[in-house]
Design a protein around this motif. Structure first.
Motif, PDB file in Angstrom:
ATOM      1  N   SER A 123      17.217   2.528  12.944  1.00 22.40           N
ATOM      2  CA  SER A 123      17.015   3.124  14.481  1.00 22.40           C
ATOM      3  C   SER A 123      16.835   1.736  15.245  1.00 22.40           C
ATOM      4  CB  SER A 123      15.657   3.615  14.587  1.00 22.40           C
ATOM      5  OG  SER A 123      14.419   2.718  14.289  1.00 22.40           O
ATOM      6  N   GLU A 124      16.975   1.698  16.553  1.00 25.15           N
ATOM      7  CA  GLU A 124      16.956   0.823  17.555  1.00 25.15           C
ATOM      8  C   GLU A 124      15.522  -0.098  17.263  1.00 25.15           C
ATOM      9  OE1 GLU A 124      19.279  -0.479  19.407  1.00 25.15           O
ATOM     10  OE2 GLU A 124      20.557   1.117  18.595  1.00 25.15           O
TER      11      GLU A 124
ATOM     12  N   LYS B 280      12.950  -5.218  14.986  1.00 30.67           N
ATOM     13  CA  LYS B 280      12.184  -5.876  14.305  1.00 30.67           C
ATOM     14  C   LYS B 280      12.669  -6.732  13.076  1.00 30.67           C
ATOM     15  CE  LYS B 280       8.500  -2.122  14.730  1.00 30.67           C
ATOM     16  NZ  LYS B 280       7.863  -1.058  13.953  1.00 30.67           N
ATOM     17  N   LEU B 281      13.860  -6.200  12.777  1.00 29.85           N
ATOM     18  CA  LEU B 281      14.448  -6.825  11.570  1.00 29.85           C
ATOM     19  C   LEU B 281      14.435  -8.408  11.452  1.00 29.85           C
ATOM     20  CD1 LEU B 281      15.586  -5.563   8.905  1.00 29.85           C
ATOM     21  CD2 LEU B 281      17.978  -5.797   9.830  1.00 29.85           C
ATOM     22  N   PHE B 282      14.801  -8.933  12.463  1.00 34.01           N
ATOM     23  CA  PHE B 282      15.088 -10.509  12.377  1.00 34.01           C
ATOM     24  C   PHE B 282      14.173 -10.905  13.479  1.00 34.01           C
ATOM     25  CE2 PHE B 282      19.284  -8.502  12.137  1.00 34.01           C
ATOM     26  CZ  PHE B 282      19.868  -8.965  10.897  1.00 34.01           C
TER      27      PHE B 282
ATOM     28  N   THR C  80       9.275  -4.023   6.639  1.00 32.39           N
ATOM     29  CA  THR C  80       9.530  -3.619   5.380  1.00 32.39           C
ATOM     30  C   THR C  80      10.153  -2.132   5.662  1.00 32.39           C
ATOM     31  OG1 THR C  80       7.969  -4.859   4.166  1.00 32.39           O
ATOM     32  CG2 THR C  80       9.044  -3.077   3.033  1.00 32.39           C
ATOM     33  N   LYS C  81      11.266  -1.821   5.013  1.00 30.06           N
ATOM     34  CA  LYS C  81      11.919  -0.507   4.809  1.00 30.06           C
ATOM     35  C   LYS C  81      12.114  -0.370   3.474  1.00 30.06           C
ATOM     36  CE  LYS C  81      15.542   2.273   6.778  1.00 30.06           C
ATOM     37  NZ  LYS C  81      15.126   3.137   7.513  1.00 30.06           N
TER      38      LYS C  81
ATOM     39  N   GLY D  33      15.287 -11.998   2.895  1.00 29.43           N
ATOM     40  CA  GLY D  33      16.745 -12.188   2.630  1.00 29.43           C
ATOM     41  C   GLY D  33      17.528 -12.221   3.976  1.00 29.43           C
ATOM     42  N   LEU D  34      17.333 -11.643   4.997  1.00 33.98           N
ATOM     43  CA  LEU D  34      18.099 -11.360   6.247  1.00 33.98           C
ATOM     44  C   LEU D  34      17.606 -12.678   7.159  1.00 33.98           C
ATOM     45  CD1 LEU D  34      17.957  -7.504   6.982  1.00 33.98           C
ATOM     46  CD2 LEU D  34      20.010  -9.074   6.135  1.00 33.98           C
ATOM     47  N   LEU D  35      16.381 -13.005   7.121  1.00 31.94           N
ATOM     48  CA  LEU D  35      16.029 -14.217   7.931  1.00 31.94           C
ATOM     49  C   LEU D  35      16.809 -15.378   7.552  1.00 31.94           C
ATOM     50  CD1 LEU D  35      12.256 -13.687   8.505  1.00 31.94           C
ATOM     51  CD2 LEU D  35      13.661 -13.271  10.183  1.00 31.94           C
TER      52      LEU D  35
END
Length: 407
Positions: free
Chosen positions: A329-330, A335-337, A344-345, A357-359
């Motif tokens: 979702s938007e 929140k992701l970055f 956490t998803k 990992g994404l950071l």
């Protein structure tokens, strides 16, 4: 004892006035004695000077926390003394000492001149005791606050260094044995016959392998993240093509994809043959994390595609990992970055991500002169992408110069 304490309720600091030293500078002895009497009530340490020249000498020997500086003195006026203290390289270590001017001058021009020469405040002569004490206490409180902030900052930096060192040690020491367990499980999966050991055992080993692989990836990311954040991981630029790394990276995850019932495909494109200029190991780390995430969040029967495309900037190409999984979702994308949000998803099989990992991917992409992008829609899927610069003689010269300057 309360008399010795600062105004804790108003400024939130805890210190004693006796910890601080004030230099009184005035060519009139009676003024010095009067100021000493006033300031002694708060137990300040007091030193004095009767000229601009002796003031400069006292600053070096006494290193005061505050200077009460008379303006009108015969050999060197207060404005000149302040200018020397604030601008001279000789007095650079004392540049932050606050100065309160003691003066009978009160014209706007004199006040402006005083502030331009480095004044923090003014007290008019003849001075009022209460006004003087309030202004002195205010400046000392600011000095105390800066000192406390500096101490807390040093303590925090030390704590962060210790934390990062601990993370690095943990990741380094655990990575090897976890890697060995992962390799042994891979061997077991390759030689076991379901007809002999049974499907339940095979499924249990598969699940154990997946958990081991996740732990190994987390430790690998943690080790690289701490090295990157502590400046121990440098970008090593190389010339190579996407075609040289993507097929092998996809092959690494092909078994995991098959176990989950997913189709994992590398799609060659013309851009995969173009020469890029980046750190090959950092790029591999980004792609591995992208594929790992896609495997988590794509349900059985889904498809994951790995390919490159041309960027809107002709000097870059784009690496893409596309899935038709659960999407974001938007609010989740925001929140992701965000380093302040531990987001956490859970995956389609309840796999939990650390968010690290994404950071790390974002950090590595930017270290290589590119950036990271995400397109995602709930129940439709996601495409994680990052840009990579193409090689050119000019880019290589620039990077070589940067490395040489850093050395």
């Amino acid at each position: 004892m309360n008399e010795l304490r600062s105004t804790e309720s108003s400024v939130g600091l805890d210190f004693e006035w006796s910890q601080f030293k004030i230099l009184i500078v005035d060519d009139v002895l009676s003024n010095i004695l009067l100021l000493k009497a006033m300031l002694s009530l708060k137990k300040f340490q007091i030193v004095s000077a009767n000229s601009g020249k002796s003031c400069l000498e006292q600053v070096k020997t006494e290193n005061p926390d505050l200077i009460l500086l008379d303006v009108m003195m015969p050999d060197m006026n207060g404005f000149d003394v302040a200018t020397i203290l604030k601008t001279s390289e000789e007095y650079a270590p004392y540049r932050d000492i606050p100065i309160i001017f003691l003066t009978a001058l009160n014209s706007p021009n004199d006040i402006v001149k005083g502030f331009r020469s480095g004044a923090n405040d003014f007290v008019q002569k003849p001075f009022n005791k209460d006004e003087l004490m309030i202004r002195v206490q205010h400046q000392i409180s600011l000095v105390a606050a800066k000192r406390i902030i500096a101490e807390k900052t040093l303590a925090l930096e030390a704590s962060i260094r210790n934390r990062d060192k601990m993370y690095s040690v943990i990741a380094h020491d655990l990575r090897a044995p976890i890697g060995t367990v992962k390799m042994m499980l891979e061997m077991m999966m390759s030689i076991m016959d379901p007809a002999v050991v049974g499907n339940e055992i095979i499924e249990l080993i598969n699940q154990t392998y997946e958990q081991t692989d996740e732990t190994f990836s987390l430790l690998d990311n943690l080790l690289k993240w701490t090295k990157s954040q502590t400046g121990r991981l440098n970008v090593v630029y190389q010339q190579f093509k996407a075609e040289e790394i993507l097929p092998a990276l996809v092959d690494i995850y092909r078994h995991s994809a098959q176990v989950k019932g997913l189709k994992l495909t590398y799609i060659p494109t013309p851009t995969s043959q173009e020469l890029i200029y980046a750190d090959i190991e950092m790029l591999k780390t980004i792609v591995r994390n992208f594929i790992s995430n896609a495997l988590k969040f794509t349900p059985s029967g889904g498809e994951i595609k790995v390919y490159t495309t041309k960027d809107v900037n002709p000097d870059y190409i784009v690496f893409n990992v596309q899935d038709n999984g659960c999407g974001l979702s938007e609010e989740e994308k925001q929140k992701l970055f965000n380093t302040k949000t531990h987001f956490t998803k859970y995956g389609t099989n309840s796999e939990e991500g650390s968010g690290l990992g994404l950071l790390l991917c974002l950090d590595f992409a930017r270290k290589n002169g590119g950036d990271l992008f995400l397109e995602s829609k709930v129940d439709v899927g996601s495409t994680f992408s990052f840009t990579v610069p193409l090689w050119s003689e000019e880019r290589e010269k620039i990077q070589q110069k940067i490395v040489k300057d850093d050395e």
